[in-house]
Motif scaffolding. Structure first.
Motif, PDB file in Angstrom:
ATOM      1  N   GLU A  37      49.700  60.227  36.555  1.00 40.46           N
ATOM      2  CA  GLU A  37      51.073  59.796  36.806  1.00 40.46           C
ATOM      3  C   GLU A  37      52.045  60.867  36.320  1.00 40.46           C
ATOM      4  O   GLU A  37      51.874  61.406  35.230  1.00 40.46           O
ATOM      5  CB  GLU A  37      51.286  58.507  36.019  1.00 40.46           C
ATOM      6  N   VAL A  39      56.498  62.041  36.757  1.00 43.05           N
ATOM      7  CA  VAL A  39      57.806  61.861  37.391  1.00 43.05           C
ATOM      8  C   VAL A  39      58.188  63.193  38.035  1.00 43.05           C
ATOM      9  O   VAL A  39      58.179  64.223  37.378  1.00 43.05           O
ATOM     10  CB  VAL A  39      58.877  61.435  36.365  1.00 43.05           C
ATOM     11  N   THR A  56      58.529  58.499  40.645  1.00 41.54           N
ATOM     12  CA  THR A  56      57.268  58.566  39.906  1.00 41.54           C
ATOM     13  C   THR A  56      56.104  58.597  40.890  1.00 41.54           C
ATOM     14  O   THR A  56      55.998  57.730  41.752  1.00 41.54           O
ATOM     15  CB  THR A  56      57.122  57.345  38.970  1.00 41.54           C
ATOM     16  N   GLU A  58      52.196  58.269  41.438  1.00 40.25           N
ATOM     17  CA  GLU A  58      50.983  57.732  40.808  1.00 40.25           C
ATOM     18  C   GLU A  58      49.803  57.984  41.734  1.00 40.25           C
ATOM     19  O   GLU A  58      49.825  57.588  42.897  1.00 40.25           O
ATOM     20  CB  GLU A  58      51.156  56.232  40.566  1.00 40.25           C
TER      21      GLU A  58
END
Ligand code: ZN
Ligand code: ZN
Length: 318
Positions: A37, A39, A56, A58
């Motif tokens: 993960e 940002v 973000t 993921e």
């Protein structure tokens, strides 16, 4: 015994951690990396203040990764339009196809970053004036990634503080001692903020507000007003509009008609008069059993949120 991890994955994660350092989170199941993960922001050199959008990324690895595509999710988009997100999603799908059999996460980050850099201008409206953001506008990004024209935020903060002070002055001395000091909060999410109002005030009004046609109350708008007044009646019948807990004043409050008559210029409704019945108005009608608002025009406490005179109406009134 721990399962051996594909070397391609360990190499990829090592590289990501070397480049992104603390900005990447690797979640593992046992010793096997499972979710990565990070940002993603637009490239603006070191100037973090110029980053108006973010998202973000993921990446959930499949057991066969990189020989099968990972599952990619974009969460918490800030300042990005649905349209742009859809484009990014489809580009991600293409990239996953092209990169099957090889590490893809860094490629995904680069791809998203490129789009964010191109569209590093918040989409949507300034919630204070309801105008958009265009070239020439002076606007600000809060730490919570919400955007406002400096001009509008200044007006909002001035009104907000004035409202606090008015409420504060009404309190008995002993209550004033207990009252927390005024704190600026984001008008969207109520995160704490700290801006210098005097600096914000120097910014010009939103570009669109100076070029917009005069406001006209159309039948469509009237229908919208009726719809919202029904919704408000429904919310009021269920106990209120929006609050932030028992210890703090609800930032959105209901006003009475006398309240409006006394209205000077700025500020939201007084919290002490929240939900105090207007003797001239009937109580809010209860919601029907199916949870919908009653089919009558709401004539209860609410007479509309007051707004300051610098927004769209301000211009129309000139
Ligand atoms: Zn604005
Ligand atoms: Zn916010």
């Amino acid at each position: 015994m721990e399962a051996p991890v594909d070397e391609r994955i360990t190499d990829e994660i090592e590289a990501l951690q070397a480049i992104l350092m603390n900005d990447v989170v690797v979640k593992k199941v046992g010793n096997v990396p499972n979710i990565i993960e990070t940002v993603v922001h637009p490239s603006t050199g070191d100037d973090v203040d110029q980053q108006y959008v973010c998202v973000t990324l993921e990446v959930m690895l499949t057991p066969e990764y990189p020989d099968s595509s990972p599952q990619v999710t974009l969460r918490n988009p800030r300042g990005l339009s649905e349209e742009l997100l859809t484009t990014i999603h489809s580009q991600i799908r293409n990239k996953l196809k092209d990169c099957l059999g090889q590490p893809v996460i860094f490629e995904l980050i680069e791809l998203i970053r490129e789009y964010l850099t191109q569209k590093n201008l918040p989409s949507g409206q300034c919630v204070i004036c309801l105008y958009g953001f265009t070239n020439g506008d002076v606007f600000i990004k809060t730490q919570c990634y919400h955007h406002f024209h400096n001009h509008c935020l200044a007006s909002h903060l001035i009104a907000d503080k004035k409202n606090y002070q008015e409420e504060f002055d009404k309190l008995p001395n002993w209550k004033q001692m207990e009252e927390p000091p005024y704190q600026q909060t984001c008008p969207v999410c109520r995160c704490k903020m700290s801006f210098d109002v005097e600096t914000l005030k120097k910014a010009p009004p939103p570009v669109e507000s100076t070029t917009a046609a005069p406001f006209i109350l159309t039948t469509d708008l009237k229908a919208l007003q009726i719809g919202f007044s029904k919704l408000l009646a429904y919310q009021a019948s269920r106990g209120g509009v929006i609050g932030i807990g028992d210890n703090e004043p609800p930032p959105l409050t209901l006003t009475s008609s006398s309240d409006n008559d006394n209205a000077s210029s700025n500020g939201l409704a007084s919290t002490s008069q929240e939900r105090r019945a207007d003797p001239a108005a009937p109580a809010a009608a209860p919601a029907t059993a199916d949870g919908h608002a009653p089919p009558t025009n709401y004539r209860g406490l609410y007479r509309g949120f007051r707004r300051n005179t610098t927004g769209r109406r301000g211009r129309a009134a000139r």
